[in-house]
Motif scaffolding. Structure first.
Motif, PDB file in Angstrom:
ATOM      1  N   LYS A   1      50.999  41.800  31.924  1.00  0.00           N
ATOM      2  CA  LYS A   1      51.643  40.611  32.701  1.00  0.00           C
ATOM      3  C   LYS A   1      50.679  40.496  34.051  1.00  0.00           C
ATOM      4  CE  LYS A   1      55.550  38.344  34.582  1.00  0.00           C
ATOM      5  NZ  LYS A   1      55.377  38.485  35.862  1.00  0.00           N
ATOM      6  N   GLU A   2      50.416  41.534  34.725  1.00  0.00           N
ATOM      7  CA  GLU A   2      49.570  41.309  36.041  1.00  0.00           C
ATOM      8  C   GLU A   2      48.323  40.937  35.569  1.00  0.00           C
ATOM      9  OE1 GLU A   2      51.975  44.911  38.540  1.00  0.00           O
ATOM     10  OE2 GLU A   2      49.761  44.956  38.063  1.00  0.00           O
TER      11      GLU A   2
ATOM     12  N   ASN B   1      44.605  34.149  35.504  1.00  0.00           N
ATOM     13  CA  ASN B   1      44.907  32.911  35.904  1.00  0.00           C
ATOM     14  C   ASN B   1      44.150  32.242  37.193  1.00  0.00           C
ATOM     15  OD1 ASN B   1      45.467  32.274  33.287  1.00  0.00           O
ATOM     16  ND2 ASN B   1      47.873  32.505  33.727  1.00  0.00           N
ATOM     17  N   LYS B   2      44.803  33.424  38.133  1.00  0.00           N
ATOM     18  CA  LYS B   2      44.328  33.375  39.570  1.00  0.00           C
ATOM     19  C   LYS B   2      42.770  33.029  39.594  1.00  0.00           C
ATOM     20  CE  LYS B   2      45.017  35.199  44.202  1.00  0.00           C
ATOM     21  NZ  LYS B   2      43.283  35.478  44.456  1.00  0.00           N
TER      22      LYS B   2
ATOM     23  N   LYS C   1      47.283  39.355  33.263  1.00  0.00           N
ATOM     24  CA  LYS C   1      47.337  37.731  32.886  1.00  0.00           C
ATOM     25  C   LYS C   1      47.206  37.003  33.899  1.00  0.00           C
ATOM     26  CE  LYS C   1      48.508  35.446  28.831  1.00  0.00           C
ATOM     27  NZ  LYS C   1      49.769  34.926  27.993  1.00  0.00           N
ATOM     28  N   ASP C   2      48.042  37.351  34.980  1.00  0.00           N
ATOM     29  CA  ASP C   2      48.481  36.807  36.156  1.00  0.00           C
ATOM     30  C   ASP C   2      47.087  36.644  36.916  1.00  0.00           C
ATOM     31  OD1 ASP C   2      51.658  37.410  37.067  1.00  0.00           O
ATOM     32  OD2 ASP C   2      50.731  35.960  35.731  1.00  0.00           O
ATOM     33  N   LYS C   3      46.404  37.560  37.113  1.00  0.00           N
ATOM     34  CA  LYS C   3      45.271  37.933  37.624  1.00  0.00           C
ATOM     35  C   LYS C   3      44.223  36.957  37.297  1.00  0.00           C
ATOM     36  CE  LYS C   3      42.056  41.191  39.835  1.00  0.00           C
ATOM     37  NZ  LYS C   3      40.711  41.008  39.241  1.00  0.00           N
TER      38      LYS C   3
END
Lengths: 142, 83
Positions: free
Chosen positions: A108-109, A115-116, A111-113
């Motif tokens: 999840k981390e 996207n960022k 993926k978030d990264k």
């Protein structure tokens, strides 16, 4: 005997845990106990194999070990051994579960990264576009 | 006790073919129990003799008093103990 022995440090630690604090143990005694323990493994293995062979199996299973303990008059080991084993399995399950959860967290981390980063890159691209346009205007000399 | 070592000792028996993954673990623990038991039995004799150092003779005594330890009689013979 040419095959390996049990590690002295661990054997000595077990021996110590069985004795009161102020008791010393002669070096040859430590070796004698270590040797006895190794013979014990051979002894228990042979008895366990008997049970697996009698059952027509080529694989030594836990139940063979438990039956062997009873056969060899070490019945008192059975209950604590079974308890140890079921606790072990519970702990392993918990470890597995924790690993799975940590893995999901990391994914999840990441993926978030991603996207960022994507958003940042889009921003950068826009900035670069502007710079490029500026350069085009000003740097034609060679 | 290290499982790899235990497994190696087990496999030195030619009649051993396959062992389930649980076996070395059970053996390691059973071996620990055995060491505890043998040590405790030997210590009884050390204590009876009013000593504070566990000697080989104590182990021999421990072995001779427990029938389940008979398999050790060749390695720790009674005749080693002076009367």
């Amino acid at each position: 005997m040419s095959d390996s022995d049990l590690p002295n440090a661990i054997v000595n630690r077990i021996i110590k845990s069985s004795l009161p604090e102020n008791v010393a143990i002669a070096k040859d005694s430590k070796l004698a106990i270590s040797k006895a323990a190794k013979i014990w493994i051979h002894y228990l293995t042979a008895a366990s194999i008997d049970f697996s062979q009698n059952a027509g199996r080529s694989t030594l299973l836990p139940k063979d070990v438990l039956q062997a303990l009873e056969e060899l008059d070490f019945e008192s080991f059975k209950a604590p051994l079974e308890e140890f084993f079921s606790n072990y399995k519970i702990k392993e399950k918990e470890k597995e579960k924790k690993k799975e959860e940590e893995k999901k967290e990391r994914e999840k981390e990441n993926k978030d990264k991603e996207n960022k980063d994507k958003d940042d890159n889009d921003k950068d691209d826009d900035e670069n576009e502007d710079e490029k346009n500026n350069d085009k205007d000003g740097s034609d000399d060679k | 006790l290290p499982l790899a070592r235990i497994k190696k000792i087990m496999k030195s028996d030619p009649s051993v073919r396959m062992i389930s993954w649980e076996a070395p673990l059970l053996f390691a623990k059973a071996c620990e129990f055995f060491i505890l038991e043998l040590t405790a039995r030997s210590w009884i004799h050390t204590d009876l003799s009013k000593r504070r150092t566990l000697q080989r003779s104590d182990i021999i005594h421990g072995v001779s008093r427990v029938e389940a330890f008979d398999f050790l009689i060749d390695v720790l013979p009674r005749d080693e103990i002076k009367p």
